[in-house]
Design an enzyme around this catalytic site. Structure first.
Site, PDB file in Angstrom:
ATOM      1  N   PHE B 124      52.774  19.942  54.137  1.00  0.00           N
ATOM      2  CA  PHE B 124      51.344  20.105  53.955  1.00  0.00           C
ATOM      3  C   PHE B 124      51.150  21.287  53.007  1.00  0.00           C
ATOM      4  O   PHE B 124      51.726  22.364  53.215  1.00  0.00           O
ATOM      5  CB  PHE B 124      50.663  20.367  55.298  1.00  0.00           C
ATOM      6  CG  PHE B 124      49.182  20.293  55.223  1.00  0.00           C
ATOM      7  CD1 PHE B 124      48.542  19.088  55.005  1.00  0.00           C
ATOM      8  CD2 PHE B 124      48.412  21.438  55.332  1.00  0.00           C
ATOM      9  CE1 PHE B 124      47.161  19.014  54.906  1.00  0.00           C
ATOM     10  CE2 PHE B 124      47.029  21.375  55.235  1.00  0.00           C
ATOM     11  CZ  PHE B 124      46.401  20.163  55.021  1.00  0.00           C
ATOM     12  N   TYR B 218      42.346  21.705  66.354  1.00  0.00           N
ATOM     13  CA  TYR B 218      41.227  20.763  66.211  1.00  0.00           C
ATOM     14  C   TYR B 218      41.655  19.315  65.990  1.00  0.00           C
ATOM     15  O   TYR B 218      40.801  18.457  65.792  1.00  0.00           O
ATOM     16  CB  TYR B 218      40.249  21.208  65.111  1.00  0.00           C
ATOM     17  CG  TYR B 218      40.837  21.421  63.724  1.00  0.00           C
ATOM     18  CD1 TYR B 218      41.134  20.351  62.902  1.00  0.00           C
ATOM     19  CD2 TYR B 218      41.047  22.699  63.243  1.00  0.00           C
ATOM     20  CE1 TYR B 218      41.647  20.542  61.631  1.00  0.00           C
ATOM     21  CE2 TYR B 218      41.552  22.916  61.973  1.00  0.00           C
ATOM     22  CZ  TYR B 218      41.852  21.840  61.169  1.00  0.00           C
ATOM     23  OH  TYR B 218      42.362  22.044  59.925  1.00  0.00           O
TER      24      TYR B 218
END
Lengths: 408, 408
Positions: B124, B218
């Protein structure tokens, strides 16, 4: 004209209106808005909107639909109005400590070849800890001197000056314009911590020539416990700044997922991880309480409140052995007042028992914040009364006050 | 025994129960719990409690009264149970990127004299950006290689290996035990990013010998937009770790306000600024949705869901030109499935128009998260149906889908 005259309001106190926007618990006198500002009614509603509507119903679509993607900049510009920064120079994100790490490192990188960070030895301690780590990572050294001597020690070895605008214990205000001028004369940059001034007194960052600033969202800005903090970088520096926390939200095009980092052109380059959406939404709404009240009016009100408390202290409390450690000269005093007393911790505990809340800072500082948006002159008088009564009754002398526990 | 028999529940699906704990908007099929987990009913209530009661009524007193002071550790231990970490090794705080900065720097400091951080070139991107800054500040270099080759390039120059547990595009799982073993054989330390695995599959950090880990609050943990992230440090390292973000909440005695920094003895030394109280309270409550469901059961359910979607894709979608870019071998597949298609972006937009939400990753990855706590097998079938129908109707071919806008 006749219609306007039908609603005359020549004597409306704007601070009665702002006070009415808060949810203050009955029976409490709160002199700790400088540690944790209170909840406002608009925020109470926003917490519901942000969770149930924006997150619950909107889900991932709210990044666009509820403009979650621009929250740091929108909150930042709102704070900018309170601290004297033109738009595009402030973002709200992370904690004050993390933002200070970014600002100090970015500043040091703008002054390569210099070896010192100069700071106030009596700074709020986390600022000293962060400065120490920045120095360690960038190969600099930290020089701690008393704040008043900072202009005297500046020279060509100094990369960055770090200063708290208002001393967290005494409320002494340090002169930003003079310090910025001295720093710039020496070729250094000035980084300021506004935690104890933003929202309570003018900071005039642009006008004072400050280079970088950071500050807290949960004190006078009333953003809630652990609210996001903010970071200011003067427009003249932004394009040259390199944040050491180069995360994806500071990237020019985060959703291109490029392998190499290209900072955003604007102040967003100081963002790092994903926006703290819920907390930012709440902080944004909390800032609306300021409404149209000018920072000048806030400052005048703050001095009225602290002045009233100091006058009452002089009249009735000095005989109990209190020292006023905050400046009595208005121009040098921030928005809290600290008294020192050997029994300070126990007195604060007894005040709390009576519904009067301030806080305590080691070794013997009794600290009372006067937040212009909600504290009243009557409360300042009542605070004097209560302390006087506790001293008269020796009500601080209880065994349960022997062991100290306290929080920010 | 008779009483128990009166409430027989031999066939209750635990995931029907967890699904019922969420507030899912009617008419929406949500395959983006890997980007932003949905709101749960308990969180909806907690947002009210945290603001109105704890903050509004309790004010500063809630640091003790509502235990705000231990939120990072309590949330951390809860996450620890999901990622295979014994208590006292995880704190919840800051963002994933900021935590990665701390973990990488702390790891590099434990391996002085070595000069390389080795990472997966397809990580990422924010992980690569952060690794680049850590290298710059600590005098190291970053070596990017394909994840599968990492064990082959390790040697005595390598200080730290950084790996994403699950690839954010393809959902490929990398072998933590093998990578940790290879890193340790070379004398290096392993830092893992669990953003796409925590809460969806076993991470077994302790058992796998991982040294440090970070992850996101999240996604599968459902902590809300911009929720605090977490950081794990193996117990064997904690006392030697030096966080580069040495803020006051990581201090052994923050409220003594000492001038010099003394790190807390435990994992709290990785805290920096003031706890993000509201967001941590919400994350803590969100974690309760996991209840007693084991991570093993979650993994089994995840594979059932992704397997069902892959089977449907093979049967009905390959003819439209889709490629399955996620591993078809169950053991190598995380909890999302990515399809590639030249019209991927437009197809995702049309799906959203029909109430089916997934996300898109450049250049052509259509990404569908299958969150075991709420997604159903019927939804997996319906997703295949909808894509098939859109392709049959060429419904992706609309001018408004030409310009890309997307979020996390």
């Amino acid at each position: 004209m006749a219609e306007q005259a039908a609603f005359p309001s020549p004597h409306v106190d704007p601070f009665e209106l702002t006070r009415a926007k808060f949810v203050l618990p009955p029976g409490i006198r709160y002199f700790d808005g400088n540690s944790l500002g209170p909840l406002s009614k608009a925020v109470q509603m926003q917490a519901y909107i942000s969770t149930t509507h924006e997150w619950g119903d909107g889900l991932i679509r709210s990044w666009q639909g509820a403009q979650w993607n621009t929250l740091p900049q929108r909150v930042g510009d709102h704070i900018g109005r309170l601290v004297g920064a033109a738009p595009g120079q402030v973002v709200a994100c992370d904690s004050t400590s993390v933002n200070l790490f970014k600002a100090l490192t970015a500043a040091a990188r703008l002054r390569p070849g210099r070896r010192l960070i100069v700071t106030d030895a009596a700074s709020f301690p986390t600022d000293l800890y962060i400065a120490g780590e920045v120095a360690r990572l960038t190969g600099l050294e930290v020089l701690n001197v008393p704040a008043g001597q900072i202009p005297d020690v500046l020279g060509e070895q100094v990369a960055v000056v770090l200063l708290c605008h208002v001393d967290y214990r005494t409320a002494e205000i340090y002169d930003l314009a003079r310090t910025a001028h001295a720093a710039h004369e020496a070729g250094a940059l000035l980084v300021v911590d506004l935690s104890h001034s933003a929202g309570a007194l003018p900071c005039d960052l642009d006008a004072n020539g400050v280079d970088f600033a950071v500050g807290c969202g949960y004190k006078y800005l009333n953003g809630g416990p652990g609210a996001p903090a903010f970071l200011y970088a003067a427009a003249r520096h932004i394009r040259e700044c390199e944040s050491p926390l180069a995360g994806w939200f500071g990237h020019a095009t985060p959703f291109d997922f490029t392998e190499s980092y290209v900072p955003a052109p604007g102040i967003e380059r100081f963002l790092c991880g994903t926006n703290q959406v819920l907390a930012l939404s709440i902080l944004l709404r909390a800032l609306e309480v300021f409404g149209e009240v000018s920072i000048g009016a806030i400052r005048a009100r703050s001095l009225e409140l602290t002045g009233r408390f100091i006058a009452g202290t002089q009249e009735r409390l000095l005989r109990h052995g209190f020292l006023i450690s905050s400046p009595q000269e208005a121009a040098r005093r921030g928005s809290h007042v600290s008294l020192r007393h050997p029994q300070g911790y126990a007195i604060m505990q007894e005040l709390a028992q009576r519904g009067v809340i301030g806080d305590f800072r080691t070794p013997d500082f009794m600290r009372f914040g006067f937040a212009p948006l909600f504290n009243t002159l009557e409360e300042a008088d009542e605070l004097v009364d209560q302390i006087d009564r506790i001293m008269e009754e020796r009500a601080w002398d209880k065994p349960q006050y022997a062991q100290r526990r306290d929080f920010t």
